[in-house]
Design a protein around this motif. Structure first.
Motif, PDB file in Angstrom:
ATOM      1  N   PHE A  11     -52.847-156.288  42.061  1.00  0.00           N
ATOM      2  CA  PHE A  11     -54.277-156.093  41.827  1.00  0.00           C
ATOM      3  C   PHE A  11     -54.885-155.154  42.866  1.00  0.00           C
ATOM      4  O   PHE A  11     -55.436-154.112  42.531  1.00  0.00           O
ATOM      5  CB  PHE A  11     -54.998-157.431  41.840  1.00  0.00           C
ATOM      6  CG  PHE A  11     -56.483-157.315  41.617  1.00  0.00           C
ATOM      7  CD1 PHE A  11     -56.990-157.048  40.360  1.00  0.00           C
ATOM      8  CD2 PHE A  11     -57.358-157.453  42.671  1.00  0.00           C
ATOM      9  CE1 PHE A  11     -58.352-156.916  40.155  1.00  0.00           C
ATOM     10  CE2 PHE A  11     -58.723-157.327  42.479  1.00  0.00           C
ATOM     11  CZ  PHE A  11     -59.218-157.062  41.209  1.00  0.00           C
ATOM     12  N   VAL A  12     -54.777-155.513  44.151  1.00  0.00           N
ATOM     13  CA  VAL A  12     -55.448-154.714  45.181  1.00  0.00           C
ATOM     14  C   VAL A  12     -54.859-153.315  45.260  1.00  0.00           C
ATOM     15  O   VAL A  12     -55.585-152.337  45.433  1.00  0.00           O
ATOM     16  CB  VAL A  12     -55.370-155.419  46.552  1.00  0.00           C
ATOM     17  CG1 VAL A  12     -56.009-154.556  47.634  1.00  0.00           C
ATOM     18  CG2 VAL A  12     -56.068-156.763  46.492  1.00  0.00           C
ATOM     19  N   ASN A  13     -53.544-153.174  45.119  1.00  0.00           N
ATOM     20  CA  ASN A  13     -52.958-151.834  45.179  1.00  0.00           C
ATOM     21  C   ASN A  13     -53.498-150.942  44.070  1.00  0.00           C
ATOM     22  O   ASN A  13     -53.720-149.750  44.265  1.00  0.00           O
ATOM     23  CB  ASN A  13     -51.436-151.924  45.080  1.00  0.00           C
ATOM     24  CG  ASN A  13     -50.816-152.517  46.331  1.00  0.00           C
ATOM     25  OD1 ASN A  13     -51.479-152.646  47.348  1.00  0.00           O
ATOM     26  ND2 ASN A  13     -49.556-152.884  46.246  1.00  0.00           N
ATOM     27  N   GLY A  14     -53.707-151.520  42.884  1.00  0.00           N
ATOM     28  CA  GLY A  14     -54.324-150.762  41.803  1.00  0.00           C
ATOM     29  C   GLY A  14     -55.797-150.526  42.043  1.00  0.00           C
ATOM     30  O   GLY A  14     -56.340-149.476  41.699  1.00  0.00           O
ATOM     31  N   LEU A  15     -56.453-151.516  42.653  1.00  0.00           N
ATOM     32  CA  LEU A  15     -57.868-151.386  42.962  1.00  0.00           C
ATOM     33  C   LEU A  15     -58.117-150.194  43.884  1.00  0.00           C
ATOM     34  O   LEU A  15     -59.125-149.493  43.768  1.00  0.00           O
ATOM     35  CB  LEU A  15     -58.346-152.673  43.626  1.00  0.00           C
ATOM     36  CG  LEU A  15     -59.853-152.917  43.743  1.00  0.00           C
ATOM     37  CD1 LEU A  15     -60.458-153.142  42.370  1.00  0.00           C
ATOM     38  CD2 LEU A  15     -60.128-154.113  44.644  1.00  0.00           C
ATOM     39  N   GLU A  16     -57.181-149.944  44.786  1.00  0.00           N
ATOM     40  CA  GLU A  16     -57.342-148.848  45.745  1.00  0.00           C
ATOM     41  C   GLU A  16     -57.434-147.487  45.068  1.00  0.00           C
ATOM     42  O   GLU A  16     -57.988-146.552  45.644  1.00  0.00           O
ATOM     43  CB  GLU A  16     -56.173-148.840  46.724  1.00  0.00           C
ATOM     44  CG  GLU A  16     -56.231-149.907  47.778  1.00  0.00           C
ATOM     45  CD  GLU A  16     -55.119-149.720  48.779  1.00  0.00           C
ATOM     46  OE1 GLU A  16     -55.421-149.297  49.903  1.00  0.00           O
ATOM     47  OE2 GLU A  16     -53.960-149.991  48.427  1.00  0.00           O
ATOM     48  N   ALA A  17     -56.870-147.363  43.866  1.00  0.00           N
ATOM     49  CA  ALA A  17     -56.923-146.078  43.184  1.00  0.00           C
ATOM     50  C   ALA A  17     -58.360-145.634  42.951  1.00  0.00           C
ATOM     51  O   ALA A  17     -58.673-144.447  42.999  1.00  0.00           O
ATOM     52  CB  ALA A  17     -56.157-146.159  41.856  1.00  0.00           C
ATOM     53  N   ARG A  18     -59.239-146.615  42.691  1.00  0.00           N
ATOM     54  CA  ARG A  18     -60.652-146.300  42.460  1.00  0.00           C
ATOM     55  C   ARG A  18     -61.538-146.639  43.645  1.00  0.00           C
ATOM     56  O   ARG A  18     -62.612-146.072  43.810  1.00  0.00           O
ATOM     57  CB  ARG A  18     -61.145-147.054  41.211  1.00  0.00           C
ATOM     58  CG  ARG A  18     -60.604-146.495  39.908  1.00  0.00           C
ATOM     59  CD  ARG A  18     -60.953-147.392  38.740  1.00  0.00           C
ATOM     60  NE  ARG A  18     -62.384-147.605  38.595  1.00  0.00           N
ATOM     61  CZ  ARG A  18     -62.921-148.541  37.809  1.00  0.00           C
ATOM     62  NH1 ARG A  18     -62.118-149.343  37.120  1.00  0.00           N
ATOM     63  NH2 ARG A  18     -64.217-148.680  37.713  1.00  0.00           N
ATOM     64  N   TYR A  19     -61.088-147.594  44.457  1.00  0.00           N
ATOM     65  CA  TYR A  19     -61.884-148.034  45.602  1.00  0.00           C
ATOM     66  C   TYR A  19     -60.984-147.986  46.844  1.00  0.00           C
ATOM     67  O   TYR A  19     -60.441-149.011  47.269  1.00  0.00           O
ATOM     68  CB  TYR A  19     -62.414-149.452  45.377  1.00  0.00           C
ATOM     69  CG  TYR A  19     -63.157-149.610  44.064  1.00  0.00           C
ATOM     70  CD1 TYR A  19     -64.491-149.219  43.946  1.00  0.00           C
ATOM     71  CD2 TYR A  19     -62.512-150.128  42.947  1.00  0.00           C
ATOM     72  CE1 TYR A  19     -65.167-149.353  42.744  1.00  0.00           C
ATOM     73  CE2 TYR A  19     -63.189-150.270  41.737  1.00  0.00           C
ATOM     74  CZ  TYR A  19     -64.511-149.874  41.645  1.00  0.00           C
ATOM     75  OH  TYR A  19     -65.182-150.013  40.446  1.00  0.00           O
ATOM     76  N   PRO A  20     -60.785-146.797  47.438  1.00  0.00           N
ATOM     77  CA  PRO A  20     -59.784-146.633  48.492  1.00  0.00           C
ATOM     78  C   PRO A  20     -59.984-147.551  49.691  1.00  0.00           C
ATOM     79  O   PRO A  20     -59.036-147.813  50.426  1.00  0.00           O
ATOM     80  CB  PRO A  20     -59.951-145.158  48.898  1.00  0.00           C
ATOM     81  CG  PRO A  20     -60.572-144.497  47.719  1.00  0.00           C
ATOM     82  CD  PRO A  20     -61.469-145.536  47.097  1.00  0.00           C
TER      83      PRO A  20
END
Length: 256
Positions: A11-20
């Motif tokens: 989840f968080v690793n994917g979240l970083e794509a939009r919210y670094p």
């Protein structure tokens, strides 16, 4: 993997794509607190599930109340046949056949709901999980990634005071030690005491303490350049003759 690690990897690793800046909150469970404020796209449900998991495995958890996410999801399960049917279908991924009524019977309180959410998080793609547990619909994130970003359970126990206590225990265990250095905590510290010195450069990345920015939203995490940072290092030099080592915290780069 436990739900905490799964949360980071899937989840968080994917979240970083939009919210670094998503993984730069300190302590790390503050990300869950920020997610609770997002009423669309399943983010609040993800934050609620994570806090329930942390609270179950950490005796002391200093966090805000986990909103009313569980209450709202349970009410939806009770009143929304379509939601109950989707959960029953999701159970099949766990190798269990369920009807709407059996789902309602077996998921009747927040602890049971959180456990089911954690089990489904292990078998559903993150975007499908978010869509399933969204409080209100929104375009959701397709998550992915291959690295872990931290140990979610331990985050609560690595505040500045806890690290100082840990350093003292290291000194007690090794009386000859003069300098103890710890890092990768986002918490710079410089603590001399009786010819002994504990130092911590913090972390070689920008970080955000939610206590200093209590109203941060998920959208604020899109641009990490908004946040100040200080990159430090530790210099240790030999003292003269039998004098103690000289240790100091030095700044390599600072951005206001």
């Amino acid at each position: 993997m436990c739900p905490g690690t799964l949360f980071m990897v899937r989840f968080v690793n994917g979240l970083e794509a939009r919210y670094p800046f998503a993984d730069n909150l300190h302590p790390v469970q503050n990300l869950a607190t920020v997610l609770l404020r997002e009423d669309t796209g399943g983010f609040a449900s993800a934050g609620w599930m994570l806090l329930k998991f942390i609270a179950k495995h950490a005796k002391a958890l200093d966090t805000q109340a986990t909103a009313n996410v569980g209450t709202r999801l349970l009410a939806r399960l009770r009143d929304d046949d379509a939601f109950a049917q989707r959960l029953a279908a999701a159970y099949r991924l766990l190798g269990e056949e369920r009807s709407n009524e059996s789902v309602r019977r077996d998921v009747s309180d927040e602890e049971q709901l959180a456990e089911l959410m954690q089990r489904l998080f292990a078998v559903l793609p993150a975007d499908e999980w978010l869509a399933l547990f969204a409080l209100r619909p929104a375009r959701v994130l397709a998550a992915g990634g291959s690295k872990t970003l931290g140990t979610i359970i331990g985050a609560r126990h690595f505040g500045k005071d806890a690290l100082r206590d840990l350093a003292q225990r290291r000194f007690d265990a090794c009386p000859a030690a003069q300098v103890i250095v710890m890092g990768h905590t986002h918490l710079p510290d410089d603590q001399p005491s009786n010819n002994r010195h504990y130092l911590n450069p913090g972390s070689w990345t920008r970080y955000l303490d939610l206590d200093e920015h209590p109203h941060i939203s998920l959208d604020d995490l899109r641009d990490e350049a908004r946040f100040p940072y200080e990159l430090n290092y530790i210099a240790v030099e030999a003292g003269a003759d039998d004098t103690p080592l000289v240790a100091r915290l030095a700044c390599f780069e600072r951005s206001a």
